[in-house]
Design an enzyme around this catalytic site. Sequence first.
Site, mmCIF file in Angstrom:
data_model
loop_
_atom_site.group_PDB
_atom_site.id
_atom_site.type_symbol
_atom_site.label_atom_id
_atom_site.label_comp_id
_atom_site.label_asym_id
_atom_site.label_seq_id
_atom_site.Cartn_x
_atom_site.Cartn_y
_atom_site.Cartn_z
ATOM 1 C CG ASP A 241 10.664 -15.296 28.413
ATOM 2 O OD1 ASP A 241 11.765 -15.890 28.418
ATOM 3 O OD2 ASP A 241 10.203 -14.717 29.412
ATOM 4 C CE LYS B 264 15.442 -17.212 35.681
ATOM 5 N NZ LYS B 264 14.285 -16.573 35.100
ATOM 6 C CG PHE C 222 6.888 -10.653 43.776
ATOM 7 C CD1 PHE C 222 6.377 -9.951 42.693
ATOM 8 C CD2 PHE C 222 8.079 -11.340 43.621
ATOM 9 C CE1 PHE C 222 7.047 -9.933 41.480
ATOM 10 C CE2 PHE C 222 8.757 -11.332 42.404
ATOM 11 C CZ PHE C 222 8.243 -10.623 41.336
ATOM 12 C CE1 TYR D 144 33.652 -0.133 28.427
ATOM 13 C CE2 TYR D 144 33.405 0.190 26.062
ATOM 14 C CZ TYR D 144 32.939 0.381 27.346
ATOM 15 O OH TYR D 144 31.777 1.055 27.573
ATOM 16 N NE ARG E 239 6.510 -16.056 40.408
ATOM 17 C CZ ARG E 239 7.117 -14.886 40.563
ATOM 18 N NH1 ARG E 239 6.568 -13.930 41.285
ATOM 19 N NH2 ARG E 239 8.271 -14.646 40.007
ATOM 20 C CG PHE F 35 8.216 -13.845 33.922
ATOM 21 C CD1 PHE F 35 8.073 -14.941 34.766
ATOM 22 C CD2 PHE F 35 9.252 -12.951 34.160
ATOM 23 C CE1 PHE F 35 8.966 -15.144 35.824
ATOM 24 C CE2 PHE F 35 10.140 -13.158 35.209
ATOM 25 C CZ PHE F 35 9.998 -14.254 36.038
ATOM 26 C CB THR F 36 6.977 -10.583 37.496
ATOM 27 O OG1 THR F 36 8.216 -11.294 37.395
ATOM 28 C CG2 THR F 36 6.000 -11.401 38.329
#
Length: 460
Positions: A215, A258, A450, A72, A383, A124-125
């Site tokens: 980002d 990614k 979306f 943990y 998009r 970005f969303t």
Amino acid sequence: MTRSWAEPWKIKMVEPLTMTTREHRESEIGEAGYNTFLLRSDDVYIDLLTDSGTTAMSDRQWSAMMLGDESYAGANSFYKLVDAVRDVYGYDELIPTHQGRGAEHLLSQILISPGDVVPGNMYFTTTRFHQEYAGGRFVDVIIDEAHDPRSMHPFKGNIDLAKLASIVHEVGADRIAYVSFETNVNLAGGQPASMENIKAVYAFCRTLDILVMLDATRALENAYFIQQREGGYADRSIASILREIANNSDGATVSSKKDNLVNIGGFLALRDPDLARKARALLVAFEGLHTYGGMSGRDMEALAEGIREMVHTDDHVRSRVGQVEYLGNTLLKYGVPVVTPIGGHGVFLDAAAMLPHLTQDELPAQALAAAIYVDSGVRGMERGIVSAGRDPETGDNRHPNLELVRLTIPRRVYTQSHMDVVAESVIEVCEHRETIRGLQFVYEPDSLRFFQARFEQIPV
Ligand SMILES: *Cc1c(COP(=O)(O)O)cnc(C)c1O
């Protein structure tokens, strides 16, 4: 003679694909409310919905998972991750999260006060959602070329320094929470920023004591484009370019699903220990203890290995982006309108240009994604106006300049022949474009609509 390249890996394990009939797909897309997010993967042949978490891991990553320390607190796997992030990106403070949006949430909560402005390149969303959720106002400062699907600008992800200076002047530097700088801008079509621009933005912000937060989800692919396109970088390794990008920032949020070659995970990385302390205090409430965040020990093992693997040689990113370019160039050769230059993670079809008989309010990109699925079982995603959502102040639909269908290529999953099948389907759909009907909402969620919205064809 031009010499072909091939994937720098061979296949050790395979996953069979399901082939379906056109009749079956017609019925499934209706069941799914014409939203490709609501299809079951069993009904999909080649899945280009997203490159997020869809990577094939290497044998090294799978074997590293067996070493996962599930303690943990203070797990050995966490410290391996800390070392990997420090060695590859150069950030000292690591806050592990379950995925990118977990990191965005923490960063927005510690840096944004209600009424603050967050300038960024496009948006970005999930990033913008968390900035607005924390009370901030996002202001787009990307260069104009990014909004033009035809522009061949080599660095369409660049921040327009005049736009940035103007918003800073308008509200004052102390009302700027931070500059949100996305590398290889996803919604612009996977378009990079130049090193020159990254450095100039950082230098400008330092003079005003404004933080620059990357980002860095797609910073690897951005590094590749800098190597290919920017003077002075052709002989530099991807690893050193990536490090130089990170050096010009105060921290980063990363979705490890990614570039980092894993199926789940992410992190917030910072330089300032005080900021890191604030983030960790929230981390324990929203994600998990500071030595695992939202990940298991084995997740952190696979991630640490993935971070090192992505820059181990330049061949990985060259073949990853090379495959995307192969698909894009095939479509261009047959006259399909796509966003140019071809981006790093996917090919973006220009639905507005392809379906001129539909207005943007008839949701052309949503309709095109559904039509491609029905033709071949290839799943892409919208998009455009649906993803852009509504303006929180007026409640009106935002009308983005770009109305796109994204065909996103997972890493190390599909072969060149899969890309041929995709290209042939898109070309065929393009030939029968005038038969594609517009769509209207039958269910519209309040935020990030979306993902779960449902549609029907507009009655003729
Ligand atoms: C995917 C992505 C995110 C969000 O990350 P999740 O892991 O999906 O939460 C943020 N920014 C960019 C540029 C992304 O591509």
